[in-house]
Write an enzyme that holds these catalytic residues in place. Structure first.
Site, PDB file in Angstrom:
ATOM      1  N   GLY A  67       0.816  -1.307   0.119  1.00 45.23           N
ATOM      2  CA  GLY A  67       0.048  -0.100  -0.071  1.00 45.23           C
ATOM      3  C   GLY A  67       0.807   1.252  -0.185  1.00 45.23           C
ATOM      4  O   GLY A  67       0.210   2.119   0.663  1.00 45.23           O
ATOM      5  N   SER A  68       2.077   1.114  -0.587  1.00 48.42           N
ATOM      6  CA  SER A  68       2.728   2.553  -0.582  1.00 48.42           C
ATOM      7  C   SER A  68       2.089   3.551  -1.368  1.00 48.42           C
ATOM      8  O   SER A  68       2.268   4.636  -1.045  1.00 48.42           O
ATOM      9  CB  SER A  68       4.101   2.251  -0.854  1.00 48.42           C
ATOM     10  OG  SER A  68       4.302   2.007  -2.338  1.00 48.42           O
ATOM     11  N   ILE A  92     -11.332  -6.656 -11.992  1.00 47.69           N
ATOM     12  CA  ILE A  92     -12.431  -6.051 -11.629  1.00 47.69           C
ATOM     13  C   ILE A  92     -13.594  -6.710 -12.336  1.00 47.69           C
ATOM     14  O   ILE A  92     -13.555  -7.056 -13.365  1.00 47.69           O
ATOM     15  CB  ILE A  92     -12.459  -4.361 -12.057  1.00 47.69           C
ATOM     16  CG1 ILE A  92     -11.155  -3.754 -11.392  1.00 47.69           C
ATOM     17  CG2 ILE A  92     -13.496  -3.742 -11.596  1.00 47.69           C
ATOM     18  CD1 ILE A  92     -11.379  -3.707  -9.828  1.00 47.69           C
ATOM     19  N   HIS A 137       0.280   1.242 -13.391  1.00 53.51           N
ATOM     20  CA  HIS A 137       1.124   0.005 -13.685  1.00 53.51           C
ATOM     21  C   HIS A 137       2.554   0.302 -13.808  1.00 53.51           C
ATOM     22  O   HIS A 137       2.824   1.512 -14.335  1.00 53.51           O
ATOM     23  CB  HIS A 137       0.736  -0.190 -15.322  1.00 53.51           C
ATOM     24  CG  HIS A 137       1.206  -1.592 -15.341  1.00 53.51           C
ATOM     25  ND1 HIS A 137       0.916  -2.862 -15.117  1.00 53.51           N
ATOM     26  CD2 HIS A 137       2.253  -1.696 -16.342  1.00 53.51           C
ATOM     27  CE1 HIS A 137       1.749  -3.810 -15.599  1.00 53.51           C
ATOM     28  NE2 HIS A 137       2.217  -3.320 -16.346  1.00 53.51           N
TER      29      HIS A 137
END
Ligand code: GAR
Length: 201
Positions: A13-14, A94, A110
């Site tokens: 989660g950076s 998704i 990305h």
């Protein structure tokens, strides 16, 4: 009205933390309204909870099929009343309901210059390994809209990073990540202030 964001994460989660920082510093005029992870142990969920942000752990562990998971994700995102859904290191596809409801408003980061080094299996360190193996001298970051195919939606922003001859996948990932943390928040702010116009808006 303040722009509201839902952020989907799988790992450390950076990028989520970079977006949260930009929001609190005011360089990104938005608020993180919801963080969803498919991974209960994701550090990102802990980070969000500590900051008082609503979180949801949604994965196939809780739902009997993909359609149910898709529906639960749609419900959580709709409840949060968000303008955009950001994929910040989200490693799952998704579902069609979320895609249809938020078409043109789901944005992915990305770690390569798409269309190079994208597609199935190209995530995280795999991307940087492939870039080094191919002998590339440049790589980078792409921010793009999400559609039905992996890494093929409209490109919104890119930034180049030099590949050094002594780079390892890890050293390259670390330099790319520094650019990721800047370009993600900057691009979302450009969408908010209208200097990037999304199709259909
Ligand atoms: C980031 O490098 C992001 O670009 C990449 O995963 C990492 C997540 O790091 N995403 C993909 O590879 C998507 N195909 P983070 O959890 O520290 O933000």
């Amino acid at each position: 009205m303040m722009t509201r964001l839902a952020i989907l994460v799988s790992g450390r989660g950076s990028n989520l933390r970079a977006i949260m920082r930009a929001c609190s510093e005011g360089t990104l005029r938005a608020e993180v309204a919801l963080v969803i992870s498919n991974n209960a142990d994701s550090m990102a969920l802990e980070t969000a909870r500590t900051a008082g942000i609503n979180t949801a752990h949604l994965s196939r562990q809780q739902f009997s099929d993909e359609a149910e998971l898709d529906q639960a994700m749609l419900h959580a995102i709709e409840e949060a009343n968000v303008n955009y859904v950001l994929l910040a290191g989200f490693m799952k596809k998704i579902g069609p309901r979320v895609l249809a409801a938020y078409k043109g408003r789901i944005i992915n980061i990305h770690p390569s210059l798409l269309p190079s080094f994208g597609g199935k299996g190209m995530f995280g360190l795999n991307v940087h390994k492939a870039v080094i193996k191919a002998g590339e001298t440049q790589t980078g970051v792409t921010i793009h809209l999400v559609d039905e195919e992996y890494d093929q939606g409209q490109i919104l922003a890119q930034r180049t990073v030099e590949v050094k001859t002594d780079d390892t996948p890890e050293s390259l990932a670390a330099r790319v990540l520094i650019e990721e943390h800047q370009i993600f928040a900057e691009t979302i702010q450009k969408i908010i202030d209208g200097s990037i116009i999304l199709p259909g808006q």
